[in-house]
Each structure stands twice: as structure tokens, then as C-alpha cells.
Design a protein around this motif. Structure first.
Motif, PDB file in Angstrom:
ATOM      1  N   MET A  98      51.891  28.890  36.764  1.00  0.00           N
ATOM      2  CA  MET A  98      52.441  29.855  37.711  1.00  0.00           C
ATOM      3  C   MET A  98      51.614  29.897  38.993  1.00  0.00           C
ATOM      4  O   MET A  98      52.150  29.785  40.099  1.00  0.00           O
ATOM      5  CB  MET A  98      52.486  31.233  37.047  1.00  0.00           C
ATOM      6  CG  MET A  98      53.249  32.283  37.815  1.00  0.00           C
ATOM      7  SD  MET A  98      53.288  33.814  36.839  1.00  0.00           S
ATOM      8  CE  MET A  98      54.620  34.698  37.649  1.00  0.00           C
ATOM      9  N   THR A  99      50.320  30.079  38.851  1.00  0.00           N
ATOM     10  CA  THR A  99      49.363  30.017  39.955  1.00  0.00           C
ATOM     11  C   THR A  99      48.053  29.473  39.397  1.00  0.00           C
ATOM     12  O   THR A  99      47.946  29.183  38.211  1.00  0.00           O
ATOM     13  CB  THR A  99      49.095  31.395  40.605  1.00  0.00           C
ATOM     14  OG1 THR A  99      48.354  32.213  39.679  1.00  0.00           O
ATOM     15  CG2 THR A  99      50.391  32.102  40.979  1.00  0.00           C
ATOM     16  N   MET A 100      47.054  29.411  40.257  1.00  0.00           N
ATOM     17  CA  MET A 100      45.737  28.919  39.831  1.00  0.00           C
ATOM     18  C   MET A 100      44.736  30.052  39.634  1.00  0.00           C
ATOM     19  O   MET A 100      43.562  29.802  39.404  1.00  0.00           O
ATOM     20  CB  MET A 100      45.202  27.927  40.856  1.00  0.00           C
ATOM     21  CG  MET A 100      46.119  26.740  41.113  1.00  0.00           C
ATOM     22  SD  MET A 100      46.410  25.732  39.658  1.00  0.00           S
ATOM     23  CE  MET A 100      44.884  24.802  39.584  1.00  0.00           C
ATOM     24  N   SER A 101      45.193  31.315  39.733  1.00  0.00           N
ATOM     25  CA  SER A 101      44.286  32.437  39.487  1.00  0.00           C
ATOM     26  C   SER A 101      45.020  33.525  38.727  1.00  0.00           C
ATOM     27  O   SER A 101      46.245  33.676  38.855  1.00  0.00           O
ATOM     28  CB  SER A 101      43.714  33.001  40.793  1.00  0.00           C
ATOM     29  OG  SER A 101      44.537  34.009  41.331  1.00  0.00           O
ATOM     30  N   SER A 102      44.272  34.288  37.934  1.00  0.00           N
ATOM     31  CA  SER A 102      44.887  35.324  37.099  1.00  0.00           C
ATOM     32  C   SER A 102      45.472  36.445  37.949  1.00  0.00           C
ATOM     33  O   SER A 102      46.579  36.925  37.678  1.00  0.00           O
ATOM     34  CB  SER A 102      43.859  35.876  36.103  1.00  0.00           C
ATOM     35  OG  SER A 102      42.675  36.304  36.749  1.00  0.00           O
ATOM     36  N   ASN A 103      44.765  36.884  38.985  1.00  0.00           N
ATOM     37  CA  ASN A 103      45.274  37.972  39.818  1.00  0.00           C
ATOM     38  C   ASN A 103      46.553  37.589  40.536  1.00  0.00           C
ATOM     39  O   ASN A 103      47.485  38.392  40.657  1.00  0.00           O
ATOM     40  CB  ASN A 103      44.220  38.399  40.855  1.00  0.00           C
ATOM     41  CG  ASN A 103      43.207  39.372  40.275  1.00  0.00           C
ATOM     42  OD1 ASN A 103      43.208  39.652  39.072  1.00  0.00           O
ATOM     43  ND2 ASN A 103      42.329  39.883  41.116  1.00  0.00           N
ATOM     44  N   GLU A 104      46.627  36.354  41.023  1.00  0.00           N
ATOM     45  CA  GLU A 104      47.829  35.928  41.737  1.00  0.00           C
ATOM     46  C   GLU A 104      49.040  35.888  40.816  1.00  0.00           C
ATOM     47  O   GLU A 104      50.152  36.252  41.219  1.00  0.00           O
ATOM     48  CB  GLU A 104      47.586  34.563  42.373  1.00  0.00           C
ATOM     49  CG  GLU A 104      46.639  34.605  43.568  1.00  0.00           C
ATOM     50  CD  GLU A 104      46.341  33.235  44.139  1.00  0.00           C
ATOM     51  OE1 GLU A 104      45.727  33.178  45.218  1.00  0.00           O
ATOM     52  OE2 GLU A 104      46.717  32.223  43.507  1.00  0.00           O
ATOM     53  N   SER A 105      48.849  35.448  39.590  1.00  0.00           N
ATOM     54  CA  SER A 105      49.954  35.417  38.631  1.00  0.00           C
ATOM     55  C   SER A 105      50.464  36.821  38.346  1.00  0.00           C
ATOM     56  O   SER A 105      51.685  37.061  38.327  1.00  0.00           O
ATOM     57  CB  SER A 105      49.508  34.755  37.329  1.00  0.00           C
ATOM     58  OG  SER A 105      49.269  33.390  37.510  1.00  0.00           O
TER      59      SER A 105
END
Length: 368
Positions: free
Chosen positions: A104-111
């Protein structure tokens, strides 16, 4: 199904699976534009589509212009992983539903942010987690959840999806921590998603090791991990791209007190073995149920799972129902995968879900 307009952003290898799905779903999905900085790549993709209206498919170099001008129902993002967040956020903010390739993304917060944004706008995110859309899988998930196989004790996945060095050399972003990740994030995330979904319990701990054995790249080409699930079950994970590209395999085993489920792909050929506690095969009964519920097309979709993803998404747009692999599946998989990476980096067990932001770029500190 009411026809939905579609823009594909990114004309790389996986985009060909998207246009093939458009051809199969020609009465439900209309491709209106391809976005890519390389016009030749976009035009080649359009030509390959064999859609009767391909002369009317527009080519854009800028995704913002394409979205603002065409206002599509669905935006498919097939770009390098490091670009997912910014493009997905812009599309959601402009009232577009998403088909988003993994991760989905490369970072947990962005997801988490994309998931929350889609919910607040009543828009759908459908993840390219193709294994959820294979025949029989939804039936098995439902039966495991309802206790037909008793207690799930543990599960295993083996992803030996070999790539040679030329694969990583084909694009500067491949195998980098910032834009791609390694074998665990790129090749194994599909399988992690399916295993946890089938086992019907969220991961609460991750313990892992990663290595770089045969490739010249930043990230890992081999990794192993164990996830502890909330139910107490354990999930064992092996992922590598260091095996032969001619013998690619993704296999799954879910072991329960009242049966065992084994399934997967070897050399692109699917296999499945479902047995009860007496060792009796249940394959036939599941095949008949799948045929009864979904007809022959549910089996033909397996030839290109993106067709099933799009069919499901088109049906769910504008309703209160979520896609089979929805935004929650997207951010949960990213959380689990980044927890695996963080465990390798810090050399200790990590609690899940992650309680603070972690990104694949943080792995640049890792010393192989």
C-alpha cells in the motif's frame, strides 16, 4: 454492473494485467487514460489492450492533470511502491476509488492515513493482493472462520520467487529500501496477507531475520519470520528471490485440529489439497461449491486475478460493502511487514500493530 471509468497510472509490467482485465470486463469497466512519463510505454500498453475504443484512450504525462480533467471513477496505481502514497492521496482527495498495487505504502503512518481518508470520503481502496481472489480461497476463509476445521494451530508460507540480477538492474528503484524493499516486502507481502486472512487472527508479535545472499541490491533477498497471532497461533514465513527464476513457488499450509489446508502455485500452476482430520480429501466438495457460487468464470478469473479484483471493486463502489482485499488489508499487511523488518533491524521481537511510524527507509541503517 454500471460501467466505471478507469485511469491507469504507470505503464510497467503489471499494468498489462490491468488492461487485460478491462478487455474481459468490457461492459463494466472503461479505460479512459494511461498516465506515464514515457509516452512510448503508454502507447504500447494501449495497443496491447485490443480494446475496440483504444483510439480514444488518452495519454498523459501528469497524473494530476489526468485526474482533474477526466474525473474517473477508479484510479489504478501501478507505480513503484515509493510513489503510491502521494498519488493515492491525490486521487482520493479528488473523489476517486483506488486499485492499489502492493504494498500500500512504504510506511505504517502513510498506510493508516490512506485508509482513514478513504473511509472519511466513503471511497473504496482495493488492494492488488491477488491470492485472496483465487478460486476456493474465500470459501476456505469463511469455513476456517466458522470453525469447520476446528482450532487453527499454526500456518506456514514458502515464497521462493526467484529473480536474477537483471531483474533488479532493470530499474534503478528495484531492490532499494526507499522505493521497493526486498524479497520480504515485494515478493512475500501477498502471501503474508493471505496467510493471516485465512488464519482469521491479527498478528501481535513479529520476530525475524533477513539476509542478502546472491544479489547486488540495497535490500534483502532472503528473510524468515515468525508471527504470533492474537489467537495464540503461530505463522512461519520464508521469502526469497535467490532461488531459480524457472521454479517460482508460493505455497501455504494452514494446520488445524480438524483438518489441513495446503495450496499455492508452482511454476504458475495452482495446486490445492484440503483434508479433514481423517485424511479424507475435501477438494471435490469445495470445487463444486465454488462452481455453484461463482460459475465457470470464477475459475477462469484465476488466469488473471486482476479481473476478479476489478469485478469485485466495480460491484462495491458506491455501496457500504468493502472489497475482498480492502484498505484495512492494505495497511495491516504493511504493518506486519514493517514489523518484520523492524525486528530484523533491532534484533528483537516487535509488538504489532506498530505503535509509532516505521518506514522501509529506516532499514537503510541495516548492516548485512
Amino acid at each position: 454492473m454500471e460501467e466505471k471509468s478507469l485511469i491507469i497510472i504507470g505503464a510497467g509490467r503489471v499494468a498489462y494485467k490491468h488492461v487485460k482485465a478491462c478487455r474481459t470486463l468490457k461492459n463494466a469497466l472503461k479505460l479512459v487514460a494511461i498516465v506515464d512519463t514515457n509516452n512510448d510505454a503508454a502507447n504500447k500498453l494501449i495497443a496491447s489492450s485490443k480494446l475496440k475504443y483504444n483510439n480514444n484512450i488518452r495519454v498523459y504525462n501528469d497524473y494530476k492533470t489526468a485526474i482533474e480533467e477526466l474525473k474517473p471513477d477508479i484510479v489504478a496505481i501501478t507505480l513503484p511502491s515509493g510513489l503510491h502514497y502521494s498519488v493515492a492521496k491525490f486521487a482520493l482527495e479528488h473523489n476517486c476509488n483506488l486499485l492499489l498495487e502492493k504494498p500500500m505504502t512504504m510506511s505504517s503512518n502513510e498506510s493508516h492515513e490512506l485508509y482513514d481518508l478513504s473511509n472519511s470520503l466513503n471511497l473504496k481502496i482495493s488492494m492488488g493482493h491477488i491470492y485472496r481472489y483465487f478460486p476456493l480461497v474465500s470459501l476456505l476463509q469463511e469455513d476456517i472462520k466458522n470453525g469447520k476445521f476446528g482450532t487453527v494451530t499454526h500456518g506456514t508460507i514458502t515464497v521462493r520467487w526467484g529473480h536474477n540480477q537483471a531483474y533488479y538492474d532493470s530499474a534503478a528503484w528495484r531492490g532499494t529500501w526507499k522505493s521497493d524493499g526486498g524479497a520480504m516486502m515485494n515478493q512475500t507481502i501477498h502471501a503474508i496477507d493471505l496467510l493471516i486472512w485465512l488464519m482469521n487472527s491479527d498478528a501481535v508479535e513479529a520476530t525475524s531475520l533477513i539476509s542478502k545472499r546472491t544479489h547486488n541490491m540495497e535490500a534483502d533477498d532472503t528473510g524468515m519470520a515468525i508471527l504470533r497471532l492474537e489467537s495464540g497461533a503461530l505463522a512461519q514465513i520464508e521469502g526469497t528471490t535467490s532461488t531459480s527464476p524457472k521454479c517460482q513457488e508460493a505455497s501455504f499450509n494452514i494446520l488445524c485440529t480438524d483438518g489441513v489446508i495446503s495450496l499455492g502455485l508452482r511454476k504458475k500452476i495452482p495446486f490445492i489439497k484440503i483434508t479433514n482430520n481423517d485424511g479424507k480429501s475435501l477438494n471435490g466438495s469445495y470445487i463444486m461449491r465454488q462452481f455453484k457460487d461463482g460459475g465457470i468464470k470464477s475459475f477462469t478469473y484465476a488466469l488473471n486475478p486482476h479481473t476478479a479484483i476489478y469485478a469485485d471493486l466495480v460491484k462495491k463502489v458506491g455501496t457500504n460493502n468493502q472489497p475482498i482485499a480492502d484498505g484495512k488489508a492494505g495497511y495491516t499487511s504493511v504493518d506486519n511487514l514493517l514489523g518484520i523488518y523492524k525486528s530484523a533491524l533491532l534484533k528483537r521481537t516487535i509488538s504489532l500493530p506498530l505503535d509509532e511510524n516505521f518506514s522501509s527507509s529506516d532499514m537503510s541503517e541495516y548492516k548485512f
